[in-house]
Design a protein around this motif. Structure first.
Motif, mmCIF file in Angstrom:
data_model
loop_
_atom_site.group_PDB
_atom_site.id
_atom_site.type_symbol
_atom_site.label_atom_id
_atom_site.label_comp_id
_atom_site.label_asym_id
_atom_site.label_seq_id
_atom_site.Cartn_x
_atom_site.Cartn_y
_atom_site.Cartn_z
ATOM 1 N N ARG A 92 25.015 17.748 17.076
ATOM 2 C CA ARG A 92 25.069 19.198 17.292
ATOM 3 C C ARG A 92 26.150 19.486 18.336
ATOM 4 O O ARG A 92 26.138 18.876 19.406
ATOM 5 N N PRO A 93 27.107 20.383 18.042
ATOM 6 C CA PRO A 93 28.147 20.708 19.042
ATOM 7 C C PRO A 93 27.515 21.087 20.376
ATOM 8 O O PRO A 93 26.519 21.814 20.418
ATOM 9 N N LEU A 94 28.092 20.565 21.480
ATOM 10 C CA LEU A 94 27.506 20.763 22.801
ATOM 11 C C LEU A 94 28.299 21.784 23.603
ATOM 12 O O LEU A 94 29.420 21.511 24.031
ATOM 13 N N PRO A 95 27.741 22.981 23.830
ATOM 14 C CA PRO A 95 28.410 23.945 24.710
ATOM 15 C C PRO A 95 28.471 23.379 26.129
ATOM 16 O O PRO A 95 27.560 22.675 26.565
ATOM 17 N N ILE A 96 29.547 23.671 26.842
ATOM 18 C CA ILE A 96 29.701 23.165 28.204
ATOM 19 C C ILE A 96 29.691 24.342 29.163
ATOM 20 O O ILE A 96 30.527 25.242 29.066
ATOM 21 N N SER A 244 21.139 21.152 25.245
ATOM 22 C CA SER A 244 22.432 20.488 25.391
ATOM 23 C C SER A 244 22.841 20.334 26.854
ATOM 24 O O SER A 244 23.579 19.409 27.205
ATOM 25 N N ASP A 245 22.355 21.235 27.736
ATOM 26 C CA ASP A 245 22.694 21.139 29.155
ATOM 27 C C ASP A 245 22.195 19.832 29.767
ATOM 28 O O ASP A 245 22.908 19.163 30.499
ATOM 29 N N ILE A 246 20.931 19.476 29.459
ATOM 30 C CA ILE A 246 20.397 18.225 29.983
ATOM 31 C C ILE A 246 21.124 17.046 29.355
ATOM 32 O O ILE A 246 21.434 16.055 30.027
ATOM 33 N N ALA A 247 21.416 17.119 28.060
ATOM 34 C CA ALA A 247 22.087 16.013 27.369
ATOM 35 C C ALA A 247 23.445 15.711 27.989
ATOM 36 O O ALA A 247 23.758 14.561 28.330
ATOM 37 N N LEU A 248 24.261 16.750 28.161
ATOM 38 C CA LEU A 248 25.625 16.544 28.649
ATOM 39 C C LEU A 248 25.654 16.240 30.141
ATOM 40 O O LEU A 248 26.399 15.353 30.592
ATOM 41 N N LYS A 300 35.676 24.780 25.421
ATOM 42 C CA LYS A 300 34.457 25.052 26.190
ATOM 43 C C LYS A 300 33.223 24.458 25.519
ATOM 44 O O LYS A 300 32.103 24.940 25.685
ATOM 45 N N LYS A 301 33.429 23.401 24.747
ATOM 46 C CA LYS A 301 32.330 22.693 24.099
ATOM 47 C C LYS A 301 32.825 21.333 23.620
ATOM 48 O O LYS A 301 34.030 21.066 23.595
ATOM 49 N N VAL A 302 31.861 20.467 23.269
ATOM 50 C CA VAL A 302 32.208 19.198 22.628
ATOM 51 C C VAL A 302 31.897 19.389 21.149
ATOM 52 O O VAL A 302 30.739 19.417 20.743
ATOM 53 N N SER A 303 32.931 19.551 20.344
ATOM 54 C CA SER A 303 32.751 19.835 18.927
ATOM 55 C C SER A 303 32.408 18.561 18.145
ATOM 56 O O SER A 303 32.550 17.452 18.653
ATOM 57 N N ARG A 304 31.967 18.730 16.913
ATOM 58 C CA ARG A 304 31.634 17.575 16.071
ATOM 59 C C ARG A 304 32.856 16.678 15.821
ATOM 60 O O ARG A 304 32.746 15.456 15.932
ATOM 61 N N PRO A 305 34.030 17.255 15.483
ATOM 62 C CA PRO A 305 35.206 16.389 15.286
ATOM 63 C C PRO A 305 35.558 15.578 16.531
ATOM 64 O O PRO A 305 35.902 14.395 16.433
#
Length: 326
Positions: A92-96, A244-248, A300-305
């Motif tokens: 899942r793309p991760l917003p930063i 995603s906040d905890i994940a990243l 501003k995110k970690v995209s799938r690609p």
């Protein structure tokens, strides 16, 4: 061998269940006290999941196993960034959020660069490469600076407690927290994460040593992968739960802890020799950290690609390790 495999599988079960409890109850505490998820991930969760690296590296340093002490930390950082981060983003793309993007991630890059400079003594024509007690003290000072700014940010965010609680309730659908139950499950989860990781590492190292693999390669691969399992499982479960906040922040926070706290303490306790291969691996950590920060900064995110590219990069690096150092 059967007993070794059985203990290995038991470690995985303990680790996965422990991570599940740990993320759930860390999230509950964040909701209860109005603390943002990325702060919890950057402190409590990151420290808990970094505990296996801490015990392994300090033990290895005291026993004179410098290859495992350094390889464990550098290897874990590469796995956290490229493999765990890549898998999480591929799911899942991760917003930063701004704090991770402008403060914590750049600080992890600084950590890799500082480690490279401190460990590459021969560049300055001072003889053999090693991390001295003075170098350990420098790394620990950087860690204290990190803690200071993290605590300051927490105090600032606590002023927005009402808004933060509302956001948590809506996004995580948390039930009313039970402080006693949350504390017990949080501690049990931490024991499961750390104990499971240690059990896996012990059995994996036993298997690898029997196969005649070098200490440095064991540190970078088997030990690093084993001690990174808590970060891996915790981040993946956090992504599945939509946090995603905890994940990243767990990934970035763990890398900061690994370099500044774990290697800092290890080197402060006893000087650690650093071979040329370890310097090269630290250089790879610097380069990959900076390269992948660029697309994250603009998107501003970690995209799938980008996540998939991170996974491929780690697999290429792992292939290089296997074919060049066996």
């Amino acid at each position: 061998m059967f007993l070794t495999i059985l203990l290995l599988l038991s470690g995985f079960i303990l680790l996965i269940k422990g991570a599940d409890w740990f993320v759930d109850n860390a999230s509950s505490f964040a909701f209860r006290f109005g603390i943002p998820a990325h702060i919890i991930g950057m402190t409590v969760v990151a420290f808990g999941t970094s505990a296996p690296e801490l015990s392994v590296s300090i033990t290895a340093a005291l026993r004179g196993s410098s290859g495992i002490a350094i390889g464990n930390v550098v290897g874990s950082c590469l796995i956290n960034l490229l493999l765990v981060g890549g898998i999480s983003a591929a799911m899942r793309p991760l917003p930063i959020n701004k704090s991770i993007l402008f403060k914590n991630y750049p600080y992890s890059i600084v950590g890799a660069i500082v480690l490279l400079i401190l460990s590459y003594d021969s560049f300055f024509e001072t003889g053999k490469n090693f991390l001295s007690r003075g170098d350990g003290a420098i790394l620990l000072i950087f860690f204290l600076i990190f803690l200071y700014f993290t605590v300051s940010e927490t105090k600032q965010n606590l002023r927005e407690e009402k808004q933060e609680k509302a956001e948590w309730k809506e996004s995580l659908e948390l039930k009313k927290p039970n402080p006693v139950k949350n504390t017990i499950l949080l501690l049990l989860g931490l024991v499961g994460v750390v104990g499971g990781g240690q059990l896996i590492v012990t059995q994996a190292v036993s298997i690898a040593s029997a196969a005649g693999i070098s200490e440095g390669l064991i540190g970078l691969t088997v030990v690093a992968i084993g001690t990174s399992l808590p970060e891996s499982v915790t981040s993946v479960i956090a992504v599945k739960k939509g946090n995603s906040d905890i994940a990243l922040s767990n990934i970035i926070g763990s890398n900061i802890y690994n370099i500044f706290l774990i290697l800092g303490l290890s080197a402060f306790i006893t000087a650690i020799p650093v071979d040329v291969d370890s310097v090269f691996d630290t250089f790879i950590l610097c380069v990959t950290s900076m390269l992948f920060y660029i697309p994250m900064f603009f998107a501003k995110k970690v995209s799938r690609p980008v996540g998939i590219l991170m996974i491929v990069t780690y697999l290429v690096y792992l292939s290089y390790l296997i074919f060049s150092r066996l």
